[in-house]
Design a protein around this motif. Structure first.
Motif, PDB file in Angstrom:
ATOM      1  N   GLY A   1       0.843  -1.187   0.000  1.00 28.13           N
ATOM      2  CA  GLY A   1       0.000   0.000   0.000  1.00 28.13           C
ATOM      3  C   GLY A   1       0.874   1.230   0.000  1.00 28.13           C
ATOM      4  N   ILE A   2       0.542   2.222  -0.818  1.00 26.40           N
ATOM      5  CA  ILE A   2       1.333   3.457  -0.894  1.00 26.40           C
ATOM      6  C   ILE A   2       0.422   4.653  -0.664  1.00 26.40           C
ATOM      7  N   ASP A   3       0.916   5.616   0.092  1.00 26.69           N
ATOM      8  CA  ASP A   3       0.095   6.775   0.429  1.00 26.69           C
ATOM      9  C   ASP A   3       1.016   7.948   0.776  1.00 26.69           C
TER      10      ASP A   3
ATOM     11  N   TYR B   1       6.013  16.606   3.218  1.00 25.65           N
ATOM     12  CA  TYR B   1       5.152  15.488   2.846  1.00 25.65           C
ATOM     13  C   TYR B   1       5.959  14.196   2.883  1.00 25.65           C
ATOM     14  N   LEU B   2       5.330  13.142   3.347  1.00 25.10           N
ATOM     15  CA  LEU B   2       5.956  11.829   3.435  1.00 25.10           C
ATOM     16  C   LEU B   2       5.158  10.835   2.613  1.00 25.10           C
ATOM     17  N   VAL B   3       5.823  10.158   1.689  1.00 24.07           N
ATOM     18  CA  VAL B   3       5.194   9.047   0.989  1.00 24.07           C
ATOM     19  C   VAL B   3       5.727   7.764   1.630  1.00 24.07           C
ATOM     20  N   GLY B   4       4.830   6.864   1.966  1.00 24.10           N
ATOM     21  CA  GLY B   4       5.217   5.616   2.609  1.00 24.10           C
ATOM     22  C   GLY B   4       4.669   4.422   1.846  1.00 24.10           C
ATOM     23  N   ILE B   5       5.441   3.351   1.828  1.00 20.60           N
ATOM     24  CA  ILE B   5       5.028   2.106   1.170  1.00 20.60           C
ATOM     25  C   ILE B   5       5.080   0.996   2.207  1.00 20.60           C
ATOM     26  N   ILE B   6       3.965   0.332   2.437  1.00 23.74           N
ATOM     27  CA  ILE B   6       3.872  -0.688   3.479  1.00 23.74           C
ATOM     28  C   ILE B   6       3.492  -2.035   2.872  1.00 23.74           C
ATOM     29  N   ASP B   7       4.220  -3.064   3.278  1.00 26.76           N
ATOM     30  CA  ASP B   7       3.861  -4.435   2.905  1.00 26.76           C
ATOM     31  C   ASP B   7       2.701  -4.874   3.788  1.00 26.76           C
ATOM     32  N   TRP B   8       1.565  -5.179   3.203  1.00 26.16           N
ATOM     33  CA  TRP B   8       0.360  -5.427   3.990  1.00 26.16           C
ATOM     34  C   TRP B   8       0.398  -6.744   4.761  1.00 26.16           C
ATOM     35  N   HIS B   9       1.158  -7.698   4.306  1.00 25.14           N
ATOM     36  CA  HIS B   9       1.231  -8.976   5.033  1.00 25.14           C
ATOM     37  C   HIS B   9       1.971  -8.813   6.349  1.00 25.14           C
TER      38      HIS B   9
ATOM     39  N   ASN C   1      -1.321  -0.901  -4.125  1.00 29.47           N
ATOM     40  CA  ASN C   1      -2.606  -0.240  -3.939  1.00 29.47           C
ATOM     41  C   ASN C   1      -2.398   1.205  -3.482  1.00 29.47           C
ATOM     42  N   SER C   2      -3.161   2.119  -4.063  1.00 26.16           N
ATOM     43  CA  SER C   2      -3.070   3.536  -3.711  1.00 26.16           C
ATOM     44  C   SER C   2      -4.453   4.154  -3.776  1.00 26.16           C
ATOM     45  N   ASP C   3      -4.511   5.462  -3.468  1.00 23.97           N
ATOM     46  CA  ASP C   3      -5.752   6.181  -3.708  1.00 23.97           C
ATOM     47  C   ASP C   3      -5.730   6.722  -5.141  1.00 23.97           C
ATOM     48  N   GLN C   4      -6.688   7.589  -5.459  1.00 24.75           N
ATOM     49  CA  GLN C   4      -6.782   8.118  -6.813  1.00 24.75           C
ATOM     50  C   GLN C   4      -6.212   9.533  -6.926  1.00 24.75           C
ATOM     51  N   GLY C   5      -5.284   9.869  -6.040  1.00 24.96           N
ATOM     52  CA  GLY C   5      -4.671  11.188  -6.075  1.00 24.96           C
ATOM     53  C   GLY C   5      -3.880  11.412  -7.355  1.00 24.96           C
ATOM     54  N   SER C   6      -3.608  12.677  -7.639  1.00 23.65           N
ATOM     55  CA  SER C   6      -2.954  13.030  -8.899  1.00 23.65           C
ATOM     56  C   SER C   6      -1.564  12.410  -9.041  1.00 23.65           C
TER      57      SER C   6
ATOM     58  N   LYS D   1       0.912  -5.115 -10.648  1.00 21.98           N
ATOM     59  CA  LYS D   1      -0.506  -4.870 -10.885  1.00 21.98           C
ATOM     60  C   LYS D   1      -0.942  -3.644 -10.087  1.00 21.98           C
ATOM     61  N   ILE D   2      -1.754  -2.803 -10.696  1.00 20.23           N
ATOM     62  CA  ILE D   2      -2.146  -1.537 -10.090  1.00 20.23           C
ATOM     63  C   ILE D   2      -3.576  -1.624  -9.576  1.00 20.23           C
ATOM     64  N   GLY D   3      -3.749  -1.332  -8.289  1.00 17.61           N
ATOM     65  CA  GLY D   3      -5.071  -1.264  -7.697  1.00 17.61           C
ATOM     66  C   GLY D   3      -5.257   0.078  -7.022  1.00 17.61           C
ATOM     67  N   MET D   4      -6.469   0.597  -7.040  1.00 18.99           N
ATOM     68  CA  MET D   4      -6.740   1.899  -6.434  1.00 18.99           C
ATOM     69  C   MET D   4      -8.006   1.852  -5.601  1.00 18.99           C
ATOM     70  N   ASP D   5      -7.989   2.600  -4.494  1.00 18.44           N
ATOM     71  CA  ASP D   5      -9.166   2.704  -3.632  1.00 18.44           C
ATOM     72  C   ASP D   5     -10.331   3.315  -4.393  1.00 18.44           C
ATOM     73  N   GLY D   6     -11.539   2.981  -3.949  1.00 20.86           N
ATOM     74  CA  GLY D   6     -12.697   3.695  -4.444  1.00 20.86           C
ATOM     75  C   GLY D   6     -12.595   5.146  -4.037  1.00 20.86           C
TER      76      GLY D   6
END
Length: 287
Positions: A129-131, A143-151, A187-192, A209-214
């Motif tokens: 997950g990236i945010d 601003y901080l961008v972080g990438i977390i392994d969900w497992h 997985n990320s949000d739909q930010g620019s 593979k790219i996944g995005m939150d609703g």
């Protein structure tokens, strides 16, 4: 200002090395070095810090409730909803809504579906997950961008920037993949930053593979949201960093602690580091 721009010497140490030459050596557009960045007012910083604290404590609060909370504090100024909405947008704040948000999507050609409904991350590098989040400092922010392994809940990559742009996001992804290998899904949000063609092409080139939150559904990325709250309440708000340099050192130290020392109830008291590397031989493990 990014890290390469921060390396430019304006004549205090190397007076014979011109700005033009330094820009060429660092592959920087020279005109950007001379562009004056408007410093935020003390009031803007104060209000944004308040918005950040209120949102971190209760991410379900929207602009109306945040406006009301600030005005109830009787701080000698009042804010209107329009200002709060603008600041929330600038800060990248997403409210957790109880249902789908049907507002217009950002850059629809680069928006991807949510891939993780009824999917439980089964192993390291299954899902990342990236945010991006806002980090308060004294008189400013970063601003901080972080990438977390969900497992494993391990922070596998992160990067700080004084502006919320796509470049530091892409750098964080590339560095994380170089160090840990590529995940199956990101997985990320739909930010620019995440719907830019450069970001999407970077993930495609890495066969991710790219996944995005609703839209408006911050709960889809709840693991990363929980980490933001933990980082801020256990470190950022307590330390009140004064400079980007001290903030970087503080974030570096806290993430090492979070990954390698801080046990997680959801992991049975184990650390993210121990869970992430439990699938790898000892000689491949690194903090």
């Amino acid at each position: 200002m990014n890290e390469r721009e921060a390396m430019v010497d304006w004549g205090t140490c190397e007076p014979n090395l011109t700005i033009k030459t330094q820009a060429e050596l660092l592959s920087i557009n020279r005109t950007t070095l001379y562009r004056k960045v408007k410093e935020p007012s003390e009031l803007e910083v104060r209000i944004k810090h308040l918005v950040d604290r209120i949102h971190t404590k209760d991410p379900c609060k929207g602009s109306r409730r945040i406006r009301d909370d600030i005005n109830k504090m009787k701080l000698g100024f009042r804010v209107n909803r329009k200002r709060i909405q603008r600041y929330m947008q600038e800060m990248g704040i997403r409210v957790i809504y109880p249902g789908p948000n049907l507002s217009k999507r950002n850059r629809a050609e680069y928006v991807y579906p949510y891939l993780l409904r009824n999917v439980k991350p089964a192993h390291p590098n299954h899902v990342w997950g990236i945010d991006i989040t806002y980090l308060a400092m004294q008189g400013r922010w970063m601003y901080l961008v972080g990438i977390i392994d969900w497992h494993s809940r391990m922070v596998v990559g992160y990067e700080l920037s004084q502006t919320m742009n796509k470049d530091f996001v892409i750098k964080a992804v590339k560095d994380a993949v170089k160090r840990h290998g590529a995940p199956l899904i990101s997985n990320s949000d739909q930010g620019s930053q995440f719907t830019s063609s450069e970001y999407v092409e970077t993930l495609k080139d890495l066969d991710i593979k790219i996944g995005m939150d609703g839209k408006g559904r911050a709960l889809d990325n709840a693991i990363t949201e929980r980490f933001w709250r933990t980082l801020k309440w256990e470190n950022i708000y307590i330390m009140q960093y004064e400079t980007p340099k001290t903030l970087r050192k503080g974030v570096d130290a806290y993430i090492r602690y979070y990954n390698c020392e801080r046990g997680h109830q959801s992991l049975g008291g184990e650390t993210p580091y121990s869970i992430y590397y439990s699938c790898y031989p000892k000689e491949l493990r690194s903090a």
